[in-house]
Design a protein around this motif. Structure first.
Motif, PDB file in Angstrom:
ATOM      1  N   ILE A   1       1.073  -1.289  -0.020  1.00 25.82           N
ATOM      2  CA  ILE A   1       0.251  -0.029  -0.040  1.00 25.82           C
ATOM      3  C   ILE A   1       0.754   1.226  -0.023  1.00 25.82           C
ATOM      4  CG2 ILE A   1      -1.787   1.162   1.179  1.00 25.82           C
ATOM      5  CD1 ILE A   1      -2.658  -1.267   2.426  1.00 25.82           C
ATOM      6  N   HIS A   2       0.579   2.080  -0.910  1.00 25.07           N
ATOM      7  CA  HIS A   2       1.185   3.377  -1.163  1.00 25.07           C
ATOM      8  C   HIS A   2       0.204   4.380  -0.980  1.00 25.07           C
ATOM      9  CE1 HIS A   2       5.012   1.787  -2.440  1.00 25.07           C
ATOM     10  NE2 HIS A   2       4.145   0.991  -3.056  1.00 25.07           N
ATOM     11  N   ALA A   3       0.413   5.751  -0.733  1.00 24.84           N
ATOM     12  CA  ALA A   3      -0.776   6.762  -0.768  1.00 24.84           C
ATOM     13  C   ALA A   3      -0.097   7.787  -1.591  1.00 24.84           C
ATOM     14  CB  ALA A   3      -0.982   7.262   0.662  1.00 24.84           C
TER      15      ALA A   3
ATOM     16  N   GLN B   1       4.476  13.599  -1.572  1.00 30.92           N
ATOM     17  CA  GLN B   1       5.233  12.528  -1.215  1.00 30.92           C
ATOM     18  C   GLN B   1       4.488  11.194  -1.083  1.00 30.92           C
ATOM     19  OE1 GLN B   1       7.182  14.479   2.229  1.00 30.92           O
ATOM     20  NE2 GLN B   1       9.093  13.355   1.405  1.00 30.92           N
ATOM     21  N   CYS B   2       4.740  10.297  -1.044  1.00 30.35           N
ATOM     22  CA  CYS B   2       4.076   8.913  -0.447  1.00 30.35           C
ATOM     23  C   CYS B   2       3.703   8.988   0.760  1.00 30.35           C
ATOM     24  CB  CYS B   2       4.888   7.747  -0.805  1.00 30.35           C
ATOM     25  SG  CYS B   2       3.977   6.225  -0.298  1.00 30.35           S
ATOM     26  N   ALA B   3       2.412   8.739   1.110  1.00 28.89           N
ATOM     27  CA  ALA B   3       1.752   9.182   2.571  1.00 28.89           C
ATOM     28  C   ALA B   3       1.494   7.653   3.218  1.00 28.89           C
ATOM     29  CB  ALA B   3       0.643   9.792   2.574  1.00 28.89           C
ATOM     30  N   GLU B   4       2.133   6.665   2.549  1.00 28.43           N
ATOM     31  CA  GLU B   4       1.825   5.477   3.471  1.00 28.43           C
ATOM     32  C   GLU B   4       3.194   4.656   3.646  1.00 28.43           C
ATOM     33  OE1 GLU B   4      -1.535   4.264   4.354  1.00 28.43           O
ATOM     34  OE2 GLU B   4      -0.157   3.175   5.614  1.00 28.43           O
ATOM     35  N   LEU B   5       3.289   4.345   4.798  1.00 29.00           N
ATOM     36  CA  LEU B   5       4.778   3.626   5.244  1.00 29.00           C
ATOM     37  C   LEU B   5       4.559   2.516   4.208  1.00 29.00           C
ATOM     38  CD1 LEU B   5       7.222   4.020   6.917  1.00 29.00           C
ATOM     39  CD2 LEU B   5       6.002   2.861   8.663  1.00 29.00           C
ATOM     40  N   CYS B   6       5.585   2.376   3.103  1.00 24.71           N
ATOM     41  CA  CYS B   6       5.515   1.405   2.565  1.00 24.71           C
ATOM     42  C   CYS B   6       6.849   0.644   2.223  1.00 24.71           C
ATOM     43  CB  CYS B   6       5.076   1.943   0.906  1.00 24.71           C
ATOM     44  SG  CYS B   6       6.178   3.019   0.341  1.00 24.71           S
ATOM     45  N   GLY B   7       7.720   0.589   3.108  1.00 27.36           N
ATOM     46  CA  GLY B   7       8.936  -0.124   2.983  1.00 27.36           C
ATOM     47  C   GLY B   7      10.037   0.713   3.459  1.00 27.36           C
TER      48      GLY B   7
ATOM     49  N   ASP C   1      12.257   2.389   1.578  1.00 30.35           N
ATOM     50  CA  ASP C   1      12.613   3.452   0.679  1.00 30.35           C
ATOM     51  C   ASP C   1      11.221   4.360   0.466  1.00 30.35           C
ATOM     52  OD1 ASP C   1      15.306   2.852   0.610  1.00 30.35           O
ATOM     53  OD2 ASP C   1      15.239   2.546  -1.535  1.00 30.35           O
ATOM     54  N   HIS C   2      10.281   4.226   1.760  1.00 30.69           N
ATOM     55  CA  HIS C   2       9.093   5.063   1.563  1.00 30.69           C
ATOM     56  C   HIS C   2       9.356   6.622   1.441  1.00 30.69           C
ATOM     57  CE1 HIS C   2       5.708   6.878   3.236  1.00 30.69           C
ATOM     58  NE2 HIS C   2       6.019   7.223   4.425  1.00 30.69           N
ATOM     59  N   GLY C   3      10.424   7.207   2.190  1.00 29.85           N
ATOM     60  CA  GLY C   3      10.741   8.553   1.924  1.00 29.85           C
ATOM     61  C   GLY C   3      11.344   8.974   0.648  1.00 29.85           C
ATOM     62  N   PHE C   4      11.702   7.851  -0.021  1.00 30.37           N
ATOM     63  CA  PHE C   4      12.340   8.305  -1.518  1.00 30.37           C
ATOM     64  C   PHE C   4      11.430   7.956  -2.571  1.00 30.37           C
ATOM     65  CE2 PHE C   4      15.482   6.591   1.809  1.00 30.37           C
ATOM     66  CZ  PHE C   4      15.722   8.178   2.285  1.00 30.37           C
ATOM     67  N   MET C   5      10.251   8.352  -2.652  1.00 34.99           N
ATOM     68  CA  MET C   5       9.333   8.276  -3.614  1.00 34.99           C
ATOM     69  C   MET C   5       8.694   9.545  -3.941  1.00 34.99           C
ATOM     70  SD  MET C   5       6.943   4.981  -2.783  1.00 34.99           S
ATOM     71  CE  MET C   5       5.945   5.453  -3.906  1.00 34.99           C
ATOM     72  N   PRO C   6       9.092  10.443  -4.081  1.00 34.36           N
ATOM     73  CA  PRO C   6       8.303  11.996  -4.219  1.00 34.36           C
ATOM     74  C   PRO C   6       7.583  12.009  -5.314  1.00 34.36           C
ATOM     75  CG  PRO C   6      10.719  12.181  -4.771  1.00 34.36           C
ATOM     76  CD  PRO C   6      10.652  10.849  -4.488  1.00 34.36           C
TER      77      PRO C   6
HETATM   78 CU   LIG Z   1       5.107   4.271  -1.067  1.00 31.56          CU
END
Ligand SMILES: [Cu+2]
Length: 318
Positions: free
Chosen positions: A207-209, A242-248, A250-255
Motif C-alpha cells: 500500500i502506498h498513498a 510524497q508517498c503518504a503510506e509507510l511502504c517499506g 525507501d518510503h521516504g524516497f518516492m516523491p
Molecule cells: Cu510508497
C-alpha cells in the motif's frame, strides 16, 4: 494576601498567553501552495478541493476562536469580579435544567451548521463525473507509474539522481545547495490547468498513498483496488508531494512532482511524449480498421494492399 496576588498574576499571564495563541491564526492569512518555514495556517492549495478544505478549516477555526474567547472571557471575568478577596460566596446549587438544555442545544446547532457544508464538500471531492481526462497512478516500491489513459503515454517517475546520490553518499544536504532534496523526480507528472482530471489510483506491491498537499487530498494506492480522485489545478506551477503510506525502507524516497501547465502547453507536451503514430498515407487512405496492430510504428505503413486478406506483417520493433 501576597499569595493571592501571586496567583492572580499567574492567572493573568496564562490568560494573556492563551489569548495570543487564539489570535495567532488571524495573522496567517497570506498563504501559497507550498508550506513555508514557520507557516501557521494550512495552505490554500490550488484546486477546488483544496479551497473547500481551506474554507471548512477556516469556518471551524473561527467557531473555535469565538467559543474560546467567550469561554475564557467569562472565566476571566468571573475570577476577577467574584474573587474571594472581595467577599464573594460560591453558590451552592448543583443542577440547572435550563442551563443544561442551553449548553446541549447550542453545541448541537453549531455542529449541524459546520457539518452541513463540510458534507457537501466531501461529496463533491468524490464526484469524478464529467472529467476531461484520466491518469492512472500506480505505486511501486519505490516509484510511481503514470498512464495517461487513451493517450498512449506511460512513464515512471522516481527520485532524481542528485537526491539519490546525496542520500547514499552520507553528505549533508543544505537548503541553499539542494532546495528540493528528496522532493525532485526524474519525470514530472505534467497536467493541464483548468481541466477536471480524474485519477485512478492503485499499487502493484504494497500500500502506498499519493499525496500532493497543494491539490488538497491524498488517496491510498492499494494493490487489487482502484481508488478514484480528481483535481482541477487553477494555477500553473510545480507542486510537490510524497508517498503518504509507510511502504517499506525507501518510503521516504518516492516523491511526487506535478507540473501544471497551460492547456496549450500540455497539448504540445503530450504530443511530444506519444509514441510515433503511423505515417499518414499520402496515397488514398488505407482501410485503417483492418490493421490488426493498434499502433504500427512509424515507417511501417503497409503498402496499399488488400489488408483484409493478407496476414499482418510482424511490425518492426523500434
Ligand atoms: Cu510508497
Amino acid at each position: 494576601m501576597t499569595q493571592a496576588k501571586g496567583f492572580f498574576k499567574r492567572v493573568t499571564r496564562s490568560l494573556g498567553a492563551a489569548c495570543a495563541l487564539l489570535l495567532a491564526p488571524a495573522l496567517a492569512w497570506a498563504q501559497s501552495a507550498d508550506p513555508k518555514p514557520w507557516q501557521l495556517n494550512m495552505g490554500r492549495g490550488v484546486t477546488t478541493s483544496a479551497q473547500h478544505a481551506y474554507d471548512a478549516h477556516m469556518v471551524a477555526l473561527w467557531v473555535c476562536v469565538v467559543i474560546g474567547v467567550i469561554v475564557f472571557g467569562a472565566m476571566a471575568y468571573a475570577m476577577v469580579k467574584f474573587r474571594h478577596s472581595k467577599g464573594a460566596v460560591a453558590a451552592q446549587f448543583s443542577h440547572n435544567t435550563t442551563a443544561e438544555v442551553i449548553w446541549t442545544v447550542i453545541p448541537i446547532l453549531i455542529l449541524i451548521v459546520m457539518a452541513w457544508p463540510a458534507t457537501a464538500k466531501l461529496i463533491a471531492m468524490y464526484d469524478t463525473r464529467d472529467s476531461e481526462m484520466t491518469v492512472k497512478i500506480t505505486g511501486y516500491q519505490w516509484m510511481w507509474k503514470y498512464e495517461y489513459l487513451g493517450q498512449d503515454v506511460v512513464f515512471t517517475s522516481r527520485l532524481d539522481r542528485e537526491s539519490d546520490r546525496i542520500r547514499q553518499s552520507g553528505a549533508k544536504p543544505t537548503v541553499a545547495a539542494n532546495p528540493h532534496y528528496l522532493l525532485d523526480v526524474d519525470n514530472q507528472l505534467v497536467l493541464p490547468v483548468n481541466t477536471k482530471i480524474r485519477f485512478v489510483i492503485t499499487a502493484d506491491d504494497v500500500i502506498h498513498a499519493w499525496w500532493v498537499p497543494a491539490l488538497g487530498w491524498k488517496q491510498d494506492a492499494i494493490p487489487g483496488i482502484i481508488n478514484e480522485a480528481w483535481t482541477d489545478i487553477q494555477t500553473p506551477g510545480i507542486y510537490r508531494g510524497q508517498c503518504a503510506e509507510l511502504c517499506g525502507k525507501d518510503h521516504g524516497f518516492m516523491p511526487i512532482v506535478v507540473r501544471a501547465v497551460s492547456k496549450e502547453e500540455f497539448k504540445q507536451w503530450i504530443a511530444s511524449r506519444k509514441p510515433a503514430a503511423p505515417a499518414p498515407a499520402s496515397a488514398p487512405a488505407a482501410p485503417v480498421e483492418a490493421t490488426p496492430v493498434e499502433a504500427a510504428p512509424a515507417g511501417a505503413a503497409p503498402a496499399a494492399a488488400p489488408a483484409e486478406a493478407a496476414p499482418a506483417p510482424e511490425p518492426a520493433k523500434a
